[in-house]
Design a protein around this motif. Structure first.
Motif, PDB file in Angstrom:
ATOM      1  N   ALA A  63     138.024 118.488  23.643  1.00  0.00           N
ATOM      2  CA  ALA A  63     137.022 118.040  22.671  1.00  0.00           C
ATOM      3  C   ALA A  63     136.444 116.691  23.056  1.00  0.00           C
ATOM      4  O   ALA A  63     135.231 116.452  22.929  1.00  0.00           O
ATOM      5  CB  ALA A  63     137.644 117.980  21.274  1.00  0.00           C
ATOM      6  N   VAL A  64     137.293 115.796  23.554  1.00  0.00           N
ATOM      7  CA  VAL A  64     136.823 114.473  23.966  1.00  0.00           C
ATOM      8  C   VAL A  64     135.842 114.592  25.126  1.00  0.00           C
ATOM      9  O   VAL A  64     134.721 114.051  25.076  1.00  0.00           O
ATOM     10  CB  VAL A  64     138.009 113.562  24.352  1.00  0.00           C
ATOM     11  CG1 VAL A  64     137.505 112.276  25.008  1.00  0.00           C
ATOM     12  CG2 VAL A  64     138.838 113.205  23.132  1.00  0.00           C
ATOM     13  N   ILE A  65     136.247 115.283  26.164  1.00  0.00           N
ATOM     14  CA  ILE A  65     135.423 115.293  27.372  1.00  0.00           C
ATOM     15  C   ILE A  65     134.132 116.087  27.171  1.00  0.00           C
ATOM     16  O   ILE A  65     133.109 115.788  27.793  1.00  0.00           O
ATOM     17  CB  ILE A  65     136.238 115.841  28.568  1.00  0.00           C
ATOM     18  CG1 ILE A  65     135.605 115.375  29.882  1.00  0.00           C
ATOM     19  CG2 ILE A  65     136.357 117.343  28.537  1.00  0.00           C
ATOM     20  CD1 ILE A  65     136.492 115.562  31.083  1.00  0.00           C
ATOM     21  N   MET A  66     134.137 117.063  26.263  1.00  0.00           N
ATOM     22  CA  MET A  66     132.920 117.827  25.976  1.00  0.00           C
ATOM     23  C   MET A  66     131.855 116.968  25.295  1.00  0.00           C
ATOM     24  O   MET A  66     130.657 117.178  25.489  1.00  0.00           O
ATOM     25  CB  MET A  66     133.240 119.022  25.064  1.00  0.00           C
ATOM     26  CG  MET A  66     133.926 120.178  25.742  1.00  0.00           C
ATOM     27  SD  MET A  66     134.410 121.467  24.541  1.00  0.00           S
ATOM     28  CE  MET A  66     132.811 121.951  23.891  1.00  0.00           C
ATOM     29  N   SER A  67     132.267 116.026  24.479  1.00  0.00           N
ATOM     30  CA  SER A  67     131.322 115.322  23.606  1.00  0.00           C
ATOM     31  C   SER A  67     131.001 113.902  24.040  1.00  0.00           C
ATOM     32  O   SER A  67     130.194 113.233  23.399  1.00  0.00           O
ATOM     33  CB  SER A  67     131.871 115.306  22.168  1.00  0.00           C
ATOM     34  OG  SER A  67     133.198 114.829  22.122  1.00  0.00           O
ATOM     35  N   LEU A  68     131.588 113.420  25.122  1.00  0.00           N
ATOM     36  CA  LEU A  68     131.374 112.022  25.525  1.00  0.00           C
ATOM     37  C   LEU A  68     129.911 111.723  25.835  1.00  0.00           C
ATOM     38  O   LEU A  68     129.320 110.779  25.280  1.00  0.00           O
ATOM     39  CB  LEU A  68     132.237 111.697  26.747  1.00  0.00           C
ATOM     40  CG  LEU A  68     133.682 111.280  26.468  1.00  0.00           C
ATOM     41  CD1 LEU A  68     134.451 111.174  27.786  1.00  0.00           C
ATOM     42  CD2 LEU A  68     133.743 109.967  25.720  1.00  0.00           C
ATOM     43  N   ALA A 118     137.505 110.574  18.543  1.00  0.00           N
ATOM     44  CA  ALA A 118     137.897 109.701  19.654  1.00  0.00           C
ATOM     45  C   ALA A 118     136.768 109.557  20.659  1.00  0.00           C
ATOM     46  O   ALA A 118     136.554 108.476  21.223  1.00  0.00           O
ATOM     47  CB  ALA A 118     139.142 110.265  20.337  1.00  0.00           C
ATOM     48  N   ALA A 119     136.018 110.645  20.884  1.00  0.00           N
ATOM     49  CA  ALA A 119     134.889 110.575  21.817  1.00  0.00           C
ATOM     50  C   ALA A 119     133.820 109.620  21.310  1.00  0.00           C
ATOM     51  O   ALA A 119     133.158 108.930  22.095  1.00  0.00           O
ATOM     52  CB  ALA A 119     134.291 111.964  22.022  1.00  0.00           C
ATOM     53  N   GLY A 120     133.630 109.551  19.983  1.00  0.00           N
ATOM     54  CA  GLY A 120     132.700 108.577  19.434  1.00  0.00           C
ATOM     55  C   GLY A 120     133.094 107.151  19.771  1.00  0.00           C
ATOM     56  O   GLY A 120     132.229 106.293  19.987  1.00  0.00           O
ATOM     57  N   LEU A 121     134.389 106.887  19.841  1.00  0.00           N
ATOM     58  CA  LEU A 121     134.876 105.562  20.221  1.00  0.00           C
ATOM     59  C   LEU A 121     134.737 105.326  21.724  1.00  0.00           C
ATOM     60  O   LEU A 121     134.243 104.285  22.165  1.00  0.00           O
ATOM     61  CB  LEU A 121     136.340 105.411  19.800  1.00  0.00           C
ATOM     62  CG  LEU A 121     136.643 105.589  18.311  1.00  0.00           C
ATOM     63  CD1 LEU A 121     138.142 105.604  18.074  1.00  0.00           C
ATOM     64  CD2 LEU A 121     135.987 104.493  17.497  1.00  0.00           C
TER      65      LEU A 121
END
Length: 452
Positions: A63-68, A118-121
């Motif tokens: 989820a993190v790497i998809m949305s960075l 977390a990706a937003g951060l």
């Protein structure tokens, strides 16, 4: 607070903004590995096979790497501080649902939401650092930021072990709530208002970006776990198709979601490549070492944790120093020397003498940590400053994407070595040493690409 037309924030506001960023990004990075130690307990409580419980870890990472990159682009349009605050709020809320989950499906969905938060951060973290610090102190600011990220990335299992020694597994997620609320209060009070771009957000490119990284990383992870080879290859092929379509769509745009414009800057592209290689080598090492220490050297779990501590401790010492030096010494030189030292340390770990004592292991681990610390901060500073100021969001997103891509590939390669090679842990360390050495050579080539 409004961002004034000045070089960085006033000292008082700067300290508060740095505290907000440090606390929030530490939570996001620690949570990428904090659940690993609790997986047996989670599997038992939720009545699922241990292999299925790994979804709790992988769902967050993917989820993190998809949305960075989509969130980094959205940050340039809406303001970095808005994406940061919204990401933090989502992270806190989803942590509550993680703690309350009573099924694997519920926990996995909550972890996906937590990964988006977390990706937003992570996506706009270094872009905010660039606006918070004056140019003359940017290296110092990047050093502090790199120290928080790097130390948090290796402290997750230790934090989880400490929590699990006194409480049940939901508490590893519940503790995010009070700490996250502290970070949110600081962010609302001290983060500056940042510039907004007037361009439209490209939603279709965001979908292609998510597909590219999500499919590639899922396929690589399944291949390393020994899942169906055909399914893994098809997933990775689909990811490559999405990537090709994304590249074609983004080429020629003024400020693309996939920063094609930045990748055409030689020193930026070289810094990205160096970052991917260094984090792949680091993650391979941290996956392989517990097996090496416990299975091959007969050390206990507690001893393994202690023997791995010289790396993060050396990193803590070196990162701020490297940040200060990076304002004056080219990153190509610092990074090349640092990664060469890391490669040497990894090679020495692979060829430890029979029955090594703690000192034999400790100084080799410290050499790796010192080398990685000397590389990371100057590399991040150069990567960020190579981009135009208005493209800080794209640069920040690529920095985090490079780190997570390297870590994901490193974990997959380590798993493949452990599963297929006799003496897998030592072989993984040798492969990691070769990757670090190759990254060092790439870093040295930056001396010809730009003066700094």
């Amino acid at each position: 607070m409004q961002q004034q037309d000045q070089d960085g924030l006033p000292p008082g506001q700067r300290r508060g903004a740095v505290a907000a960023i440090a606390v929030a990004i530490a939570l996001a990075v620690i949570d990428s590995s904090i659940a690993n130690v609790a997986l047996p307990a989670i599997a038992s409580d939720l009545h699922v096979p241990p292999a299925d419980a790994i979804l709790v870890v992988n769902a967050y990472q993917i989820a993190v790497i998809m949305s960075l990159l989509p969130l980094a682009s959205l940050g340039e349009k809406l303001g970095y501080e808005r994406i940061y605050r919204c990401g933090l709020i989502l992270f806190i809320i989803s942590s509550f649902f993680c703690a309350m989950a009573d099924s694997l499906t519920g926990l996995t969905l909550a972890r996906i939401a937590q990964g988006f938060g977390a990706a937003g951060l992570m996506s706009v973290n270094t872009a905010l650092v660039r606006l918070i610090y004056p140019q003359s102190l940017l290296g110092r600011g990047m050093g502090i930021n790199a120290l928080v990220v790097a130390s948090s990335s290796v402290l997750g299992p230790g934090v989880a072990s400490a929590v699990l020694s006194v409480a049940h597994w939901p508490w590893i997620f519940a503790l995010n709530i009070p700490v996250g609320l502290l970070a949110l209060a600081l962010a609302l009070r001290f983060l500056p208002s940042t510039p907004r771009a007037s361009r439209r957000f490209d939603a279709f490119s965001a979908i292609l970006s998510a597909g590219t990284f999500g499919l590639l990383m899922t396929g690589a992870e399944q291949l390393a776990r020994g899942a169906s080879g055909l399914a893994a290859v098809l997933l990775m092929a689909a990811g490559l198709v999405c990537g090709a379509l994304l590249w074609r769509r983004q080429s020629g745009r003024a400020a693309p979601l996939l920063p094609v414009d930045l990748l055409r800057i030689p020193i930026f592209a070289l810094s990205i490549a160096t970052s991917v290689g260094s984090f792949a080598a680091q993650m391979m090492t941290f996956v392989a070492l517990p097996f090496f220490f416990q299975h091959d050297l007969g050390r206990t779990q507690v001893e393994t944790g202690l023997l791995m501590m010289p790396w993060p401790l050396a990193l803590i010492v070196m990162s701020p120093l490297a940040g200060r030096v990076s304002d004056r010494v080219p990153a190509g030189l610092l990074g090349g020397v640092g990664l060469a030292g890391m490669a040497m340390g990894l090679g020495l770990l692979a060829f430890l003498p029979p029955a090594p004592d703690a000192v034999d292991i400790g100084w080799r681990m410290a050499l790796c940590g010192l080398g990685f610390g000397l590389f990371q901060t100057p590399n991040n500073r150069t990567l960020l400053t190579a981009a135009p100021r208005e493209r800080s969001g794209g640069a920040s997103g690529m920095l985090s994407t490079a780190r997570l891509t390297g870590q994901t590939l490193g974990a997959a390669m380590a798993a493949l070595c452990l599963r297929t090679v006799q003496g897998g842990p030592q072989f993984a360390l040798l492969v990691a040493a070769c990757i670090a050495a190759a990254a060092a050579l790439i870093s040295f080539t930056r001396l010809r690409a730009a003066p700094r």
